[in-house]
Structure formats: structure tokens, C-alpha cells
Enzyme design. Structure first.
Site, mmCIF file in Angstrom:
data_model
loop_
_atom_site.group_PDB
_atom_site.id
_atom_site.type_symbol
_atom_site.label_atom_id
_atom_site.label_comp_id
_atom_site.label_asym_id
_atom_site.label_seq_id
_atom_site.Cartn_x
_atom_site.Cartn_y
_atom_site.Cartn_z
ATOM 1 N N HIS A 85 -0.188 5.161 7.061
ATOM 2 C CA HIS A 85 0.332 5.538 5.742
ATOM 3 C C HIS A 85 0.459 6.987 5.667
ATOM 4 O O HIS A 85 -0.169 7.857 6.364
ATOM 5 C CB HIS A 85 -0.842 5.255 4.721
ATOM 6 C CG HIS A 85 -1.340 3.616 4.855
ATOM 7 N ND1 HIS A 85 -2.081 3.100 5.714
ATOM 8 C CD2 HIS A 85 -0.646 2.771 3.718
ATOM 9 C CE1 HIS A 85 -2.141 1.770 5.191
ATOM 10 N NE2 HIS A 85 -1.360 1.652 4.357
ATOM 11 N N SER A 137 0.794 -1.265 -0.047
ATOM 12 C CA SER A 137 -0.169 -0.059 0.044
ATOM 13 C C SER A 137 0.957 1.263 -0.032
ATOM 14 O O SER A 137 0.377 2.305 -0.509
ATOM 15 C CB SER A 137 -0.751 0.043 1.115
ATOM 16 O OG SER A 137 -0.239 -0.048 2.266
ATOM 17 N N ASP A 142 -5.064 6.950 9.716
ATOM 18 C CA ASP A 142 -4.693 5.721 10.460
ATOM 19 C C ASP A 142 -3.520 5.594 10.896
ATOM 20 O O ASP A 142 -3.024 4.526 11.769
ATOM 21 C CB ASP A 142 -4.808 4.881 9.261
ATOM 22 C CG ASP A 142 -3.809 4.776 8.295
ATOM 23 O OD1 ASP A 142 -2.884 5.789 8.281
ATOM 24 O OD2 ASP A 142 -3.832 4.131 7.163
#
Length: 209
Positions: free
Chosen positions: A181, A25, A178
Site C-alpha cells: 500500500h 484498500s 507492507d
């Protein structure tokens, strides 16, 4: 074999080089508009320095080193001249045995070597809560594999953020809600840190044509 990320940029490549960015990701650009992810920001950074390069976003959110190994062969299409390998973060989140992660990365580097593709390996750093033995095995596997396959190593994908002196400010200013990231500004810092190593990768691939 670790490389210095703070050195001067290499001279621009003379012909277009295609680079596949194999990752998770962090590479894919999770949570960001397409133009603000790692791959497009890195491509723009390289172009601004005269590199004639096309980056392929081969990042898959949630991918482990095993996932990267399972798709490396179809990532290495004939037009790919070089590959960035940035995997391991999800192995950490799942507590996967570093020996398994190491074997998967070894398979990825073997595939690149067999294809005659230049590689930049980008590491990750395990947190201390996994224990000293786990951390040493995980952190050390990147340098060991870089030496085994004679490829350059950028020590930590998130190093530009973890090196910031104020951790709370770094989380607030450069990470998404979060806490994992990077946001667009965080990606910008990461690209500034990793860009010279990728530019060197492009130069090496162009020289090999």
C-alpha cells in the site's frame, strides 16, 4: 480505450458533481490517516483546480471485483453523477481467474450504464510470476471492457509508482512497510497521475446534467 494521463487539465466544472470511488484498500486509504488517503487527496487536488466536486469513498479493504459488484447498486445512489472503478488488486492476490474478474467488472459497468452514470475505469497490472497467459488475460480485460462500454481507462492505479526507475527507492520512499500500500507521499504521486483523468470525468458528468 486508454487515455493519456499527462495531458493538460480540463476547465473547472460549473456545478457540484458527486463522484463515488468504488474500490478496495487502495481507494479506502488503508494504513493512512483519513486526510492522507486517496479520496481526500484526490478531492483536494480537484478543488485546487477549480472543480466543484464531492467524492464518496466507496473503497473497502480486501474487496475483490465480486465484492464491488455486490455493492454497486447501493453505491449508485441518486445523487451520484459519476463513478471511479478501481478494482482487481485483491483478485490478483487471490489468483482469481481473470474471466471471473472480467465478468464482475462487466456487471459493474453495466450497472453504471443503466444508471446513466459516467465512469472512469482504472486498471491494475498483473505481475509476471502468474505466467504470460494469466497476465495477458488480466491486463487485457480492462482495455477490452473500456472499449465494450465506451468508458475511458487509466491503465494502472499504481502506474505512477511502478514507472519509477529505482524500484528499491520507490518501495522505500512511497510504500508503507507492507510493501503493497502507498504511503501519503505515494498517494500524492498517484493522484498527480490520475487527477487529470478524474477531472475529465467530472467535466463529462457536469456536461451531462
Amino acid at each position: 480505450m486508454a487515455i493519456c494521463l499527462a495531458g493538460a487539465a480540463a476547465s473547472p466544472a460549473a456545478a457540484e458533481v458527486t463522484v463515488a470511488a468504488l474500490g478496495d484498500s487502495l481507494t479506502q486509504g488503508y494504513g493512512l490517516p483519513p486526510a492522507e488517503g486517496f479520496v481526500p487527496q484526490l478531492e483536494a487536488w480537484l478543488a485546487a483546480r477549480g472543480a466543484d466536486v464531492r467524492l464518496i469513498n466507496a473503497g473497502v479493504s480486501g474487496d475483490t471485483t465480486a465484492g464491488g459488484l455486490s455493492r454497486v447498486d447501493w453505491t449508485l445512489t441518486p445523487e451520484v453523477d459519476a463513478m471511479i472503478v478501481a478494482l482487481g488488486g485483491n483478485d490478483l492476490l487471490r489468483g482469481i481467474d481473470p474471466a471471473e474478474s472480467r465478468a464482475n467488472l462487466d456487471g459493474i459497468l453495466a450497472a453504471a450504464d443503466a444508471a446513466g452514470v459516467e465512469v472512469l475505469l482504472i486498471g491494475m497490472e498483473a505481475p509476471g510470476n502468474y505466467g504470460a497467459e494469466y497476465k495477458a488475460a488480466f491486463d487485457g480485460m480492462y482495455e477490452d471492457l473500456a472499449g465494450r462500454w465506451d468508458v475511458p481507462l487509466a491503465d494502472n492505479f499504481l502506474g505512477a509508482l511502478t514507472a519509477l526507475p529505482d524500484r528499491e527507492a520507490a518501495i522505500r520512499d512511497y510504500l508503507q512497510p507492507d510493501g503493497i500500500h502507498p504511503n501519503a507521499a505515494g498517494v500524492d504521486l498517484i493522484v498527480e497521475a490520475l487527477g487529470p483523468a478524474v477531472l475529465d470525468l467530472v467535466e463529462r458528468a457536469a456536461a451531462g446534467d
